[in-house]
Design a protein around this motif. Structure first.
Motif, PDB file in Angstrom:
ATOM      1  N   ARG A  31       0.834  -1.197   0.000  1.00 52.31           N
ATOM      2  CA  ARG A  31       0.000   0.000   0.000  1.00 52.31           C
ATOM      3  C   ARG A  31       0.875   1.255   0.000  1.00 52.31           C
ATOM      4  NH1 ARG A  31      -1.835  -2.970   4.148  1.00 52.31           N
ATOM      5  NH2 ARG A  31      -1.209  -1.373   5.647  1.00 52.31           N
ATOM      6  N   ASN A  32       0.231   2.381  -0.264  1.00 53.80           N
ATOM      7  CA  ASN A  32       0.952   3.657  -0.215  1.00 53.80           C
ATOM      8  C   ASN A  32       1.462   3.937   1.195  1.00 53.80           C
ATOM      9  OD1 ASN A  32       0.429   4.106  -2.905  1.00 53.80           O
ATOM     10  ND2 ASN A  32      -1.384   5.379  -2.527  1.00 53.80           N
ATOM     11  N   THR A  37       9.512   3.325  -1.445  1.00 57.40           N
ATOM     12  CA  THR A  37      10.493   4.283  -1.953  1.00 57.40           C
ATOM     13  C   THR A  37      11.600   4.522  -0.940  1.00 57.40           C
ATOM     14  OG1 THR A  37       8.810   5.373  -3.318  1.00 57.40           O
ATOM     15  CG2 THR A  37      10.797   6.628  -2.843  1.00 57.40           C
ATOM     16  N   ASN A  38      11.261   4.499   0.341  1.00 60.90           N
ATOM     17  CA  ASN A  38      12.277   4.694   1.377  1.00 60.90           C
ATOM     18  C   ASN A  38      13.358   3.619   1.313  1.00 60.90           C
ATOM     19  OD1 ASN A  38      10.827   6.885   2.268  1.00 60.90           O
ATOM     20  ND2 ASN A  38       9.944   5.853   4.053  1.00 60.90           N
ATOM     21  N   LEU A 297      17.449   0.919  -9.610  1.00 60.36           N
ATOM     22  CA  LEU A 297      16.348   1.144  -8.673  1.00 60.36           C
ATOM     23  C   LEU A 297      15.222   1.855  -9.415  1.00 60.36           C
ATOM     24  CD1 LEU A 297      18.491   2.506  -5.681  1.00 60.36           C
ATOM     25  CD2 LEU A 297      17.795   0.140  -6.111  1.00 60.36           C
ATOM     26  N   LEU A 298      14.112   1.173  -9.612  1.00 58.81           N
ATOM     27  CA  LEU A 298      12.991   1.711 -10.385  1.00 58.81           C
ATOM     28  C   LEU A 298      11.820   1.951  -9.439  1.00 58.81           C
ATOM     29  CD1 LEU A 298      13.218  -0.712 -13.445  1.00 58.81           C
ATOM     30  CD2 LEU A 298      14.300   1.527 -13.172  1.00 58.81           C
ATOM     31  N   ASP A 299      11.474   3.207  -9.240  1.00 59.26           N
ATOM     32  CA  ASP A 299      10.425   3.581  -8.294  1.00 59.26           C
ATOM     33  C   ASP A 299       9.130   3.856  -9.047  1.00 59.26           C
ATOM     34  OD1 ASP A 299       9.125   4.267  -5.982  1.00 59.26           O
ATOM     35  OD2 ASP A 299       9.901   6.318  -5.948  1.00 59.26           O
ATOM     36  N   ASP A 300       8.135   2.991  -8.856  1.00 54.24           N
ATOM     37  CA  ASP A 300       6.825   3.162  -9.496  1.00 54.24           C
ATOM     38  C   ASP A 300       6.992   3.297 -11.012  1.00 54.24           C
ATOM     39  OD1 ASP A 300       4.096   3.303  -9.515  1.00 54.24           O
ATOM     40  OD2 ASP A 300       4.004   5.459  -9.132  1.00 54.24           O
TER      41      ASP A 300
END
Length: 319
Positions: A31-32, A37-38, A297-300
């Protein structure tokens, strides 16, 4: 290069975390506001000493904390290496980062901020190409910093309306260092273009011609004299404005799909996919330069992409 393990203490929303990634593709879901991301940010800080989200060290430790500790192990064929970072508040209230570095560690990050490469100001594209060039050429960052110092001094002279004879030595120095930057940027963009021409059609599923090009006031010139001439031609306007108006600090990138400016006419989905493809296109040149594959590192990365395109992206990453 692979991350063998990572341990976090008091970093962002993690009081403690121990994570051992799989050797190749790892997918984080949840979940958000749970810390996905952290965790990616922590990996970037551990390996490079820098966050891709903020330049403020005070934002990295857990809220109210005085110290954050990151440690782990990175591996490549020749062996493994322990890495450790500490971010700590000093007695005077300032924050300091310390820790071990790994000279062969390379990290490529994709996140929402990369959309600025397509629809942001030219400075976003210069930052992108400088970041890529720095992963290819270790001397690029020191040269960039030297150029910025020369630029600052020359701007002060312009603001004081210094005569031409005082500006001339600074013109020559700025042009010499500036052409070093331009040369590395051009080579980096050429390597990027070679990979992008393969990557973008593979992930988009469309046979579109994609072009990334470096655009400079000196055109294709390679000698510092060309930049000196450009500075002299702009002298009157620079003196009125008190700023250096030509040089690599004003250069830009061109990005085209089938000969059309992707920044102005690309759809949001095309722009996001092109930004992602630019990051994927960095992987092979960086691997060749560093002698080992980078951590990506691929974020969303898959949001706003069609289902078929998502599958293409995952296949490209897995490959």
């Amino acid at each position: 290069m692979q991350i063998g393990c990572v341990q976090l203490r008091e970093f962002r929303n993690y009081r403690t975390l121990s994570y051992r990634p799989e050797p190749r593709l790892n997918l984080l879901s949840g979940r958000n506001a749970q810390g996905k991301t952290n965790l990616l940010e922590a990996l970037a800080v551990l390996l490079t000493g820098r966050s891709f989200r903020t330049s403020r060290l005070a934002e990295l430790p857990m809220w109210g904390g005085a110290v954050a500790v990151l440690s782990g192990e990175v591996q490549r064929a020749e062996g493994s290496r322990a890495v450790r970072r500490m971010i700590q508040r000093q007695e005077d209230g300032t924050w300091q980062a310390s820790g071990d570095t790994c000279p062969w560690a390379r990290v490529i990050v994709f996140g929402w901020h990369d959309l600025a490469i397509l629809h942001g100001a030219p400075v976003a594209r210069r930052m992108f190409v400088d970041g890529f060039a720095a992963r290819l050429y270790p001397s690029h960052v020191p040269t960039l910093l030297r150029y910025r110092r020369l630029l600052e001094q020359r701007n002060r002279l312009l603001q004081s309306r210094a005569p031409a004879e005082r500006l001339a030595p600074w013109d020559e120095q700025l042009a010499t260092v500036g052409m070093e930057l331009i040369d590395r940027r051009r080579r980096a963009v050429a390597a990027l273009q070679t990979e992008l021409a393969r990557v973008y059609p593979a992930v988009s599923g469309a046979h579109q011609k994609v072009q990334v090009s470096y655009r400079s006031v000196v055109g294709e010139a390679t000698e510092a004299t060309a930049l000196v001439t450009a500075l002299q031609q702009a002298r009157a306007l620079e003196l009125r404005r008190g700023l250096t108006l030509v040089g690599p600090h004003r250069d830009d990138l061109g990005l085209e799909l089938d000969g059309v400016d992707a920044r102005a006419f690309g759809s949001r989905g095309q722009q996001r996919l092109l930004a992602l493809a630019l990051r994927i296109a960095e992987i092979w040149p960086v691997a060749e330069a560093a002698g080992t594959a980078p951590v990506v590192l691929l974020d969303d990365a898959l949001s706003e992409l069609d289902p078929g395109v998502r599958g293409n992206v995952l296949r490209e990453i897995q490959g």
